[in-house]
Design a protein around this motif. Sequence first.
Motif, PDB file in Angstrom:
ATOM      1  N   LEU A 130       0.832  -1.212   0.000  1.00  0.00           N
ATOM      2  CA  LEU A 130       0.000   0.000   0.000  1.00  0.00           C
ATOM      3  C   LEU A 130       0.860   1.254   0.000  1.00  0.00           C
ATOM      4  CD1 LEU A 130      -2.786  -1.057   2.529  1.00  0.00           C
ATOM      5  CD2 LEU A 130      -2.972  -0.925   0.025  1.00  0.00           C
ATOM      6  N   GLY A 132      -1.550   7.470  -3.342  1.00  0.00           N
ATOM      7  CA  GLY A 132      -2.739   7.512  -2.503  1.00  0.00           C
ATOM      8  C   GLY A 132      -2.769   6.415  -1.448  1.00  0.00           C
ATOM      9  N   ARG A 133      -1.783   5.540  -1.465  1.00  0.00           N
ATOM     10  CA  ARG A 133      -1.662   4.435  -0.514  1.00  0.00           C
ATOM     11  C   ARG A 133      -2.901   3.541  -0.482  1.00  0.00           C
ATOM     12  NH1 ARG A 133       0.093   7.355   4.832  1.00  0.00           N
ATOM     13  NH2 ARG A 133       1.217   9.038   3.860  1.00  0.00           N
ATOM     14  N   PHE A 134      -3.506   3.291  -1.637  1.00  0.00           N
ATOM     15  CA  PHE A 134      -4.646   2.369  -1.678  1.00  0.00           C
ATOM     16  C   PHE A 134      -4.489   1.401  -2.841  1.00  0.00           C
ATOM     17  CE2 PHE A 134      -6.152   5.838  -4.379  1.00  0.00           C
ATOM     18  CZ  PHE A 134      -6.728   5.167  -5.449  1.00  0.00           C
ATOM     19  N   VAL A 182      -5.425   0.225   8.338  1.00  0.00           N
ATOM     20  CA  VAL A 182      -6.050   0.396   7.019  1.00  0.00           C
ATOM     21  C   VAL A 182      -7.534   0.649   7.202  1.00  0.00           C
ATOM     22  CG1 VAL A 182      -4.407  -1.124   5.793  1.00  0.00           C
ATOM     23  CG2 VAL A 182      -6.534  -2.071   6.665  1.00  0.00           C
ATOM     24  N   ARG A 191     -11.201   0.253   4.639  1.00  0.00           N
ATOM     25  CA  ARG A 191     -11.721  -0.239   3.364  1.00  0.00           C
ATOM     26  C   ARG A 191     -12.857   0.641   2.897  1.00  0.00           C
ATOM     27  NH1 ARG A 191     -12.095  -6.584   4.596  1.00  0.00           N
ATOM     28  NH2 ARG A 191     -12.541  -5.687   6.614  1.00  0.00           N
ATOM     29  N   VAL A 247     -11.444  -1.253  -1.993  1.00  0.00           N
ATOM     30  CA  VAL A 247     -10.030  -0.912  -1.869  1.00  0.00           C
ATOM     31  C   VAL A 247      -9.649  -0.889  -0.391  1.00  0.00           C
ATOM     32  CG1 VAL A 247      -9.910   0.434  -4.002  1.00  0.00           C
ATOM     33  CG2 VAL A 247     -10.425   1.589  -1.856  1.00  0.00           C
ATOM     34  N   THR A 261      -7.042   1.095   2.040  1.00  0.00           N
ATOM     35  CA  THR A 261      -6.244   2.322   2.083  1.00  0.00           C
ATOM     36  C   THR A 261      -5.475   2.359   3.391  1.00  0.00           C
ATOM     37  OG1 THR A 261      -7.916   3.484   0.777  1.00  0.00           O
ATOM     38  CG2 THR A 261      -6.332   4.855   1.980  1.00  0.00           C
ATOM     39  N   THR A 288      -3.791   3.918   6.521  1.00  0.00           N
ATOM     40  CA  THR A 288      -4.013   5.108   7.346  1.00  0.00           C
ATOM     41  C   THR A 288      -2.660   5.698   7.756  1.00  0.00           C
ATOM     42  OG1 THR A 288      -3.979   3.846   9.393  1.00  0.00           O
ATOM     43  CG2 THR A 288      -6.147   4.104   8.296  1.00  0.00           C
TER      44      THR A 288
END
Length: 163
Positions: A54, A59-61, A91, A93, A104, A106, A108
Amino acid sequence: MTTASREPRWLDEAQQRSWRALVIGTTLLMDRLDDDLRRNFNLSLTEYEILVRLSERPGRFMRMAQLADALAHSRSRVTHTVDRMEKAGYVVRGSTPEDGRGIVATMTDKGFAILEEAAPMHVDGVRSYLVDVAAPDDFVALGRAMDAVTDQLIAGHPEMEIR
């Protein structure tokens, strides 16, 4: 002639030694890396790898299906792991930003912070348990061999984002 009816191509003694070294070495290495992460950060190696994947994305997703492919794990295994990570606050979702149909994961800020904290210890482990133990040429050869294995095994799945 079917596979079941023909004689197997047995490994010779040197091949058998190398195969067993790969199996036990890989098992011990992954167990040690996992133990280090669990003991010091309460993270499994799989959770760490999810955070790494990630963190490398804009965007880390990442779609859950792509994440499962990238880790070469089943979708259900990744779903269970992400469940635990979501409870820990690493994370979240949600729906896919593009079409709203996919799910997805993502990372945190808390997930990124634990990754930054764990990464130096993990890299030290990879170095001390593998990279610094193997001769440089052997390490390069290991990478080539495992790339060849990966290429062969994912040939039927070109959509996999495994690397």
